[in-house]
Motif scaffolding. Structure first.
Motif, PDB file in Angstrom:
ATOM      1  N   GLY A  64      35.641  61.358  74.050  1.00  7.05           N
ATOM      2  CA  GLY A  64      36.932  60.924  74.578  1.00  7.05           C
ATOM      3  C   GLY A  64      37.780  62.114  74.982  1.00  7.05           C
ATOM      4  N   PRO A  65      39.098  61.936  75.034  1.00  9.00           N
ATOM      5  CA  PRO A  65      39.984  62.965  75.581  1.00  9.00           C
ATOM      6  C   PRO A  65      40.175  64.197  74.702  1.00  9.00           C
ATOM      7  CG  PRO A  65      41.248  61.099  74.805  1.00  9.00           C
ATOM      8  CD  PRO A  65      39.809  60.706  74.705  1.00  9.00           C
ATOM      9  N   VAL A  66      39.723  64.156  73.443  1.00 10.24           N
ATOM     10  CA  VAL A  66      39.821  65.311  72.549  1.00 10.24           C
ATOM     11  C   VAL A  66      38.447  65.527  71.913  1.00 10.24           C
ATOM     12  CG1 VAL A  66      40.991  66.298  70.546  1.00 10.24           C
ATOM     13  CG2 VAL A  66      42.252  64.765  72.071  1.00 10.24           C
ATOM     14  N   ALA A  67      37.849  66.682  72.185  1.00  9.61           N
ATOM     15  CA  ALA A  67      36.469  66.921  71.755  1.00  9.61           C
ATOM     16  C   ALA A  67      36.367  68.153  70.861  1.00  9.61           C
ATOM     17  CB  ALA A  67      35.576  67.111  72.976  1.00  9.61           C
ATOM     18  N   PRO A  68      35.483  68.112  69.865  1.00 11.60           N
ATOM     19  CA  PRO A  68      35.257  69.297  69.035  1.00 11.60           C
ATOM     20  C   PRO A  68      34.424  70.321  69.803  1.00 11.60           C
ATOM     21  CG  PRO A  68      33.776  67.542  68.361  1.00 11.60           C
ATOM     22  CD  PRO A  68      34.663  66.969  69.436  1.00 11.60           C
ATOM     23  N   VAL A  69      34.864  71.566  69.755  1.00 12.74           N
ATOM     24  CA  VAL A  69      34.141  72.651  70.432  1.00 12.74           C
ATOM     25  C   VAL A  69      34.064  73.859  69.507  1.00 12.74           C
ATOM     26  CG1 VAL A  69      34.749  71.926  72.781  1.00 12.74           C
ATOM     27  CG2 VAL A  69      36.239  73.507  71.550  1.00 12.74           C
ATOM     28  N   GLU A  70      33.198  74.775  69.853  1.00 11.61           N
ATOM     29  CA  GLU A  70      33.072  76.036  69.126  1.00 11.61           C
ATOM     30  C   GLU A  70      33.464  77.158  70.083  1.00 11.61           C
ATOM     31  OE1 GLU A  70      29.772  77.608  66.115  1.00 11.61           O
ATOM     32  OE2 GLU A  70      29.082  77.572  68.194  1.00 11.61           O
ATOM     33  N   LEU A  71      34.540  77.875  69.755  1.00  9.66           N
ATOM     34  CA  LEU A  71      35.025  78.945  70.628  1.00  9.66           C
ATOM     35  C   LEU A  71      34.103  80.150  70.606  1.00  9.66           C
ATOM     36  CD1 LEU A  71      38.826  78.820  69.754  1.00  9.66           C
ATOM     37  CD2 LEU A  71      37.653  77.756  71.702  1.00  9.66           C
TER      38      LEU A  71
END
Length: 133
Positions: A33-40
Motif C-alpha cells: 500500500g501507500p507506506v512500505a517497509p524498506v531498508e536504507l
C-alpha cells in the motif's frame, strides 16, 4: 494463535541498481500500500511513504513526525554512523529542511511570499504542454 511476522523490508538499493524502477515501486505499492517497509542500508530499516494523503499527514504533523534529522533514533543510537553514505540525504541540514516549529516557519517565509495560487497557476500553464497525455 500464530502472529504473522512483519514483512521483510525491500532494500532501496533495488531502486538504484535497475534500469526501470517502476516495477519495483509498483510491487511495493501492491504488496504494502501507500507506506512500505524498506531498508536504507544493511540493518537500517525505514518506511517509504508513497501515498499523497499519507505524505500530507506526515508533513502536516511536525509534532509527531519531525523534520529534524538529529531526532533520528538510528543515528542517535549509532546504528547509522556519522560517516554513513546516507549522510548527504538523511543527516541534519542547517536550513529550512532541517527544522521544525517556529524556526522552520521563519526560514520558509521568503519562499512562501514567492509562491501561492498565482505562481502555481502560472507553473501549471507552462507545464501542461510538457505533460504526457
Amino acid at each position: 494463535m500464530t502472529v504473522p511476522s512483519p514483512p521483510a523490508p525491500l532494500p532501496l538499493l533495488a531502486t538504484t541498481t535497475c534500469p526501470d524502477t517502476a516495477p519495483v515501486f509498483d510491487r511495493l505499492w501492491r504488496d504494502h500500500g501507500p507506506v512500505a517497509p524498506v531498508e536504507l542500508e544493511p540493518g537500517v530499516n525505514a518506511w517509504l511513504v508513497m501515498g499523497y494523503e499519507e505524505l500530507k499527514a506526515i508533513t502536516g504533523t511536525p509534532d509527531l513526525y519531525s523534520r529534524d534529522a538529529r531526532d533520528w533514533k538510528a543515528f542517535q543510537d549509532g546504528t547509522v554512523p556519522p560517516d554513513s553514505p546516507l549522510g548527504p540525504m538523511m543527516f541534519f541540514r542547517d536550513n529550512v529542511i532541517g527544522y521544525d516549529g517556529e524556526t522552520h516557519r521563519r526560514l520558509r517565509r521568503p519562499s512562501n511570499r514567492r509562491s501561492g495560487p498565482s505562481t502555481t497557476a502560472a507553473c501549471a500553464v507552462r507545464s501542461r504542454p510538457c505533460a504526457p497525455a
